[in-house]
Motif scaffolding. Structure first.
Motif, PDB file in Angstrom:
ATOM      1  N   ALA A 136     -57.345  13.880 -57.033  1.00 10.92           N
ATOM      2  CA  ALA A 136     -58.484  13.075 -57.487  1.00 10.92           C
ATOM      3  C   ALA A 136     -59.651  13.161 -56.507  1.00 10.92           C
ATOM      4  O   ALA A 136     -60.813  13.009 -56.895  1.00 10.92           O
ATOM      5  N   ALA A 137     -59.337  13.394 -55.230  1.00  9.46           N
ATOM      6  CA  ALA A 137     -60.393  13.527 -54.210  1.00  9.46           C
ATOM      7  C   ALA A 137     -60.913  14.947 -54.118  1.00  9.46           C
ATOM      8  O   ALA A 137     -61.675  15.272 -53.201  1.00  9.46           O
ATOM      9  N   GLY A 138     -60.509  15.817 -55.034  1.00  3.03           N
ATOM     10  CA  GLY A 138     -61.000  17.188 -55.059  1.00  3.03           C
ATOM     11  C   GLY A 138     -60.118  18.163 -54.321  1.00  3.03           C
ATOM     12  O   GLY A 138     -60.420  19.358 -54.270  1.00  3.03           O
ATOM     13  N   GLY A 139     -59.048  17.683 -53.711  1.00  3.08           N
ATOM     14  CA  GLY A 139     -58.172  18.550 -52.930  1.00  3.08           C
ATOM     15  C   GLY A 139     -58.324  18.303 -51.441  1.00  3.08           C
ATOM     16  O   GLY A 139     -59.050  17.395 -51.005  1.00  3.08           O
ATOM     17  N   LEU A 140     -57.654  19.120 -50.651  1.00  5.77           N
ATOM     18  CA  LEU A 140     -57.665  18.958 -49.197  1.00  5.77           C
ATOM     19  C   LEU A 140     -58.608  19.968 -48.561  1.00  5.77           C
ATOM     20  O   LEU A 140     -58.521  21.170 -48.829  1.00  5.77           O
ATOM     21  N   ARG A 141     -59.514  19.468 -47.725  1.00  4.82           N
ATOM     22  CA  ARG A 141     -60.452  20.354 -47.023  1.00  4.82           C
ATOM     23  C   ARG A 141     -59.877  20.813 -45.695  1.00  4.82           C
ATOM     24  O   ARG A 141     -59.912  21.998 -45.375  1.00  4.82           O
ATOM     25  N   GLY A 142     -59.347  19.857 -44.904  1.00  4.71           N
ATOM     26  CA  GLY A 142     -58.881  20.258 -43.582  1.00  4.71           C
ATOM     27  C   GLY A 142     -57.910  19.275 -42.972  1.00  4.71           C
ATOM     28  O   GLY A 142     -57.760  18.135 -43.424  1.00  4.71           O
ATOM     29  N   ILE A 143     -57.223  19.763 -41.921  1.00  4.83           N
ATOM     30  CA  ILE A 143     -56.301  18.948 -41.139  1.00  4.83           C
ATOM     31  C   ILE A 143     -56.792  18.963 -39.700  1.00  4.83           C
ATOM     32  O   ILE A 143     -57.111  20.020 -39.142  1.00  4.83           O
ATOM     33  N   CYS A 144     -56.856  17.778 -39.103  1.00  6.65           N
ATOM     34  CA  CYS A 144     -57.426  17.674 -37.755  1.00  6.65           C
ATOM     35  C   CYS A 144     -56.582  16.738 -36.889  1.00  6.65           C
ATOM     36  O   CYS A 144     -55.987  15.779 -37.384  1.00  6.65           O
ATOM     37  N   PHE A 145     -56.538  17.037 -35.616  1.00 10.09           N
ATOM     38  CA  PHE A 145     -55.956  16.110 -34.638  1.00 10.09           C
ATOM     39  C   PHE A 145     -57.104  15.628 -33.753  1.00 10.09           C
ATOM     40  O   PHE A 145     -57.724  16.414 -33.035  1.00 10.09           O
ATOM     41  N   ASN A 146     -57.363  14.335 -33.831  1.00  7.15           N
ATOM     42  CA  ASN A 146     -58.531  13.751 -33.167  1.00  7.15           C
ATOM     43  C   ASN A 146     -58.077  12.735 -32.125  1.00  7.15           C
ATOM     44  O   ASN A 146     -57.103  11.998 -32.346  1.00  7.15           O
ATOM     45  N   PRO A 147     -58.740  12.660 -30.981  1.00  5.59           N
ATOM     46  CA  PRO A 147     -58.321  11.691 -29.955  1.00  5.59           C
ATOM     47  C   PRO A 147     -58.562  10.254 -30.401  1.00  5.59           C
ATOM     48  O   PRO A 147     -59.521   9.939 -31.104  1.00  5.59           O
ATOM     49  N   GLY A 148     -57.672   9.373 -29.960  1.00  2.00           N
ATOM     50  CA  GLY A 148     -57.801   7.944 -30.227  1.00  2.00           C
ATOM     51  C   GLY A 148     -57.371   7.171 -29.002  1.00  2.00           C
ATOM     52  O   GLY A 148     -56.656   7.689 -28.135  1.00  2.00           O
ATOM     53  N   ALA A 149     -57.802   5.925 -28.883  1.00  2.00           N
ATOM     54  CA  ALA A 149     -57.491   5.120 -27.694  1.00  2.00           C
ATOM     55  C   ALA A 149     -57.331   3.658 -28.072  1.00  2.00           C
ATOM     56  O   ALA A 149     -57.983   3.161 -28.994  1.00  2.00           O
ATOM     57  N   ASP A 150     -56.459   2.983 -27.334  1.00  2.00           N
ATOM     58  CA  ASP A 150     -56.286   1.539 -27.475  1.00  2.00           C
ATOM     59  C   ASP A 150     -56.804   0.907 -26.187  1.00  2.00           C
ATOM     60  O   ASP A 150     -56.144   0.966 -25.138  1.00  2.00           O
ATOM     61  N   PRO A 151     -57.994   0.292 -26.198  1.00  2.82           N
ATOM     62  CA  PRO A 151     -58.583  -0.252 -24.973  1.00  2.82           C
ATOM     63  C   PRO A 151     -57.804  -1.436 -24.408  1.00  2.82           C
ATOM     64  O   PRO A 151     -57.993  -1.806 -23.252  1.00  2.82           O
ATOM     65  N   PHE A 152     -56.911  -2.022 -25.184  1.00  4.62           N
ATOM     66  CA  PHE A 152     -56.158  -3.184 -24.715  1.00  4.62           C
ATOM     67  C   PHE A 152     -55.020  -2.798 -23.780  1.00  4.62           C
ATOM     68  O   PHE A 152     -54.753  -3.472 -22.789  1.00  4.62           O
ATOM     69  N   ASP A 153     -54.306  -1.713 -24.094  1.00  7.71           N
ATOM     70  CA  ASP A 153     -53.182  -1.333 -23.221  1.00  7.71           C
ATOM     71  C   ASP A 153     -53.402   0.019 -22.554  1.00  7.71           C
ATOM     72  O   ASP A 153     -52.565   0.478 -21.780  1.00  7.71           O
ATOM     73  N   GLY A 154     -54.531   0.660 -22.837  1.00  6.90           N
ATOM     74  CA  GLY A 154     -54.856   1.912 -22.163  1.00  6.90           C
ATOM     75  C   GLY A 154     -54.186   3.144 -22.749  1.00  6.90           C
ATOM     76  O   GLY A 154     -54.391   4.250 -22.243  1.00  6.90           O
ATOM     77  N   ASP A 155     -53.367   2.978 -23.802  1.00  6.35           N
ATOM     78  CA  ASP A 155     -52.701   4.142 -24.391  1.00  6.35           C
ATOM     79  C   ASP A 155     -53.714   5.040 -25.083  1.00  6.35           C
ATOM     80  O   ASP A 155     -54.694   4.580 -25.667  1.00  6.35           O
TER      81      ASP A 155
END
Length: 547
Positions: A434-453
């Motif tokens: 329904a969204a037209g298919g898949l364009r791409g797969i990505c691994f993006n950085p993320g952070a939790d400022p509360f525990d530093g992970d």
């Protein structure tokens, strides 16, 4: 010959000796209902009665293979701890009708001043055993004797046919009989989840639907589930382990047991009768004919049923009736059919409730700018590779969305595999389409400022530019670090091409290791870098936001 310890003899001699004659014997409890049981498994009853007072002092059930020591153990309890209203005592005389028992007791009891005599008949014990036999004969057998053997044979044939390898619970077979006050039965197969194995033969389509709806809406309520279970209107054949095992940690899938370790059970459930593990004559005949029809249908259409799509099939069979059936007809005609439309309706019933649950979960989700409502929370996730040979099979065997010409370089196409239940997998596939298919797969950085992970967030970008979270990985997890290293190298080999596989079988034996038949869709895509997305590090604030 084993004899009493001296201390035991002294203890028994202290018992008051009463002027009574006791009868003793051991005999099998026979019945016309036990003709199909294993003779070696039959037990024997040991009886000690006070013939003078007409009371039973001791009784035990023992295995027929146990030696003469058993009759002495029962006698000791009859003397020291008799059944009410008897009091501890030892008799003056014992009579038995077996010479071997007489000689054995004479040797064992020689220090107790008890006379051991032989008599050809034991009137009181004879009468008791006649009463026992009458009680047993008056009990309703689990299966009618004339059908018991053939039903057991059909049950084991069904176990070996393993319909749960082909059919899910919602993939219903109809068996049109139109005889013995039965029109059509609706067979639901249990076992694909590797838990309970068996077949439910519903007397109506409405009963099947009501039960499934009730279970789906009350799956967390034990009381409501029990009530729903007892309101079913069906026959059943279930399979259990033939071994008693109270240790839940040692329980195993029945499918791993040899057929000698499987115990089939037949029965009936009705809202007004409840559950009974007894089939009466006509019921047994109906179940026998239905099972034979299903077995023939599985034999003739196994290949079609093994396909991913539940096909429309129908086959008519002439099934011979046992000679014991007192009718002119020697056979009955039945029609066995698949019901794809009913299967779809039952699947949609599940999906509607799951959609309601997922909508509630999304409303309370911490993620607002990044959607996480595409991949079910309980899914199994892995990063891996599909060989080029398997890729060709998938392209022709499952729902396939290509991205372009991919040259077969390296060991295969790098893929993200999402394994969930079949209904949820269908929902994921439909949402991506329904969204037209898949364009791409990505691994993006993320952070939790509360525990530093810090995290490596797996993202899917659809062709309408929406972003969906499919996984959160600690960026210092050595297993994920190695998986990402291989992912990056493989994507480099394929010039940035990768794929997403959606598979079913989350709760079955294929959990974590889906086979080809479990794979439902392949979406080819491009491997995107964080720079390609340009969204920076995603932070949990309490929600993930773009900075």
């Amino acid at each position: 010959m084993t004899s009493f310890n001296r201390s035991t003899s002294r203890r028994l001699k202290k018992l008051t000796q009463i002027p009574s004659v006791w009868e003793g014997d051991r005999r099998p409890l026979s019945s016309s209902h036990t003709q199909y049981t294993d003779p070696e498994s039959e037990g024997e009853c040991i009886l000690w009665v006070d013939a003078s007072q007409g009371v039973v002092r001791g009784m035990d059930m023992v295995d027929a293979a146990i030696g003469p020591e058993a009759i002495v153990r029962t006698l000791m309890r009859a003397m020291e701890h008799p059944q009410s209203p008897g009091k501890p005592a030892r008799p003056q005389r014992i009579v038995v009708r077996d010479r071997e028992i007489q000689f054995y007791l004479r040797g064992v009891l020689q220090d107790l001043d008890i006379a051991i005599d032989y008599v050809p008949e034991l009137p009181l014990i004879d009468e008791l055993f006649r009463s026992f036999s009458e009680v047993i004969d008056n009990q309703t057998p689990d299966l009618p004797p004339q059908f018991a053997k053939v039903l057991q044979e059909k049950a084991f044939a069904m176990w070996q046919a393993a319909p749960w390898d082909l059919l899910e619970e919602q993939q219903i077979l109809s068996i049109e009989i139109n005889k013995w006050d039965v029109g059509t039965l609706y067979a639901s197969v249990m076992g694909m989840l590797g838990m309970e194995y068996g077949i439910l033969l519903y007397r109506s389509e409405d009963s099947l639907k009501r039960f499934r709806s009730s279970v789906l809406r009350n799956e967390d309520s034990t009381q409501h589930l029990e009530e729903a279970f007892l309101k079913q209107d069906c026959f059943f054949l279930t399979f259990e382990s033939d071994e008693d095992d109270d240790d839940e940690d040692d329980l195993q899938d029945l499918a791993d047991l040899p057929i000698s370790g499987i115990l089939p059970t037949f029965g009936n459930i009705h809202p007004l009768e409840g559950l009974r593990v007894v089939l009466y004559d006509e019921e047994a005949l109906v179940v026998l004919v239905a099972l034979e029809g299903i077995l023939r249908f599985l034999r003739d259409h196994r290949r079609q049923l093994y396909a991913d799509v539940f096909p429309p099939l129908s086959h008519r069979y002439r099934i011979p009736l046992p000679e014991t059936v007192d009718e002119n007809a020697k056979s009955v005609s039945v029609t066995v059919s698949t019901l794809p439309e009913l299967a779809t309706e039952l699947e949609e019933m599940t999906e509607d409730l799951e959609d309601e649950d997922e909508e509630e979960d999304y409303e309370s989700s911490a993620f607002q700018t990044l959607r996480d409502d595409l991949i079910p929370e309980d899914s199994f996730l892995s990063l891996g590779v599909v060989s080029w040979e398997m890729l060709e099979y998938l392209r022709h065997g499952v729902t396939y969305h290509p991205v372009g010409e991919i040259k077969p370089v390296g060991d295969g196409l790098p893929v993200v595999l999402i394994q969930t239940s079949r209904p949820k997998a269908k929902t994921v596939i439909e949402s991506l389409e329904a969204a037209g298919g898949l364009r791409g797969i990505c691994f993006n950085p993320g952070a939790d400022p509360f525990d530093g992970d810090r995290y490596d967030l797996g993202l899917l970008q659809t062709k309408n530019s929406e972003l969906f979270l499919f996984g959160e990985f600690l960026d210092d997890d050595p297993i994920h670090v190695e998986a990402r290293r291989k992912w990056n190298q493989r994507c480099k080999n394929t010039k940035g091409y990768c794929g997403l596989i959606i598979a079913k079988g989350l709760t079955g034996s294929a959990r974590g290791n889906p086979q080809l038949r479990d794979m439902m869709a392949l979406f080819e895509a491009r491997s995107l870098s964080p720079q390609d997305l340009g969204i920076g590090t995603l932070q949990l604030m309490p929600q993930l936001e773009l900075d």
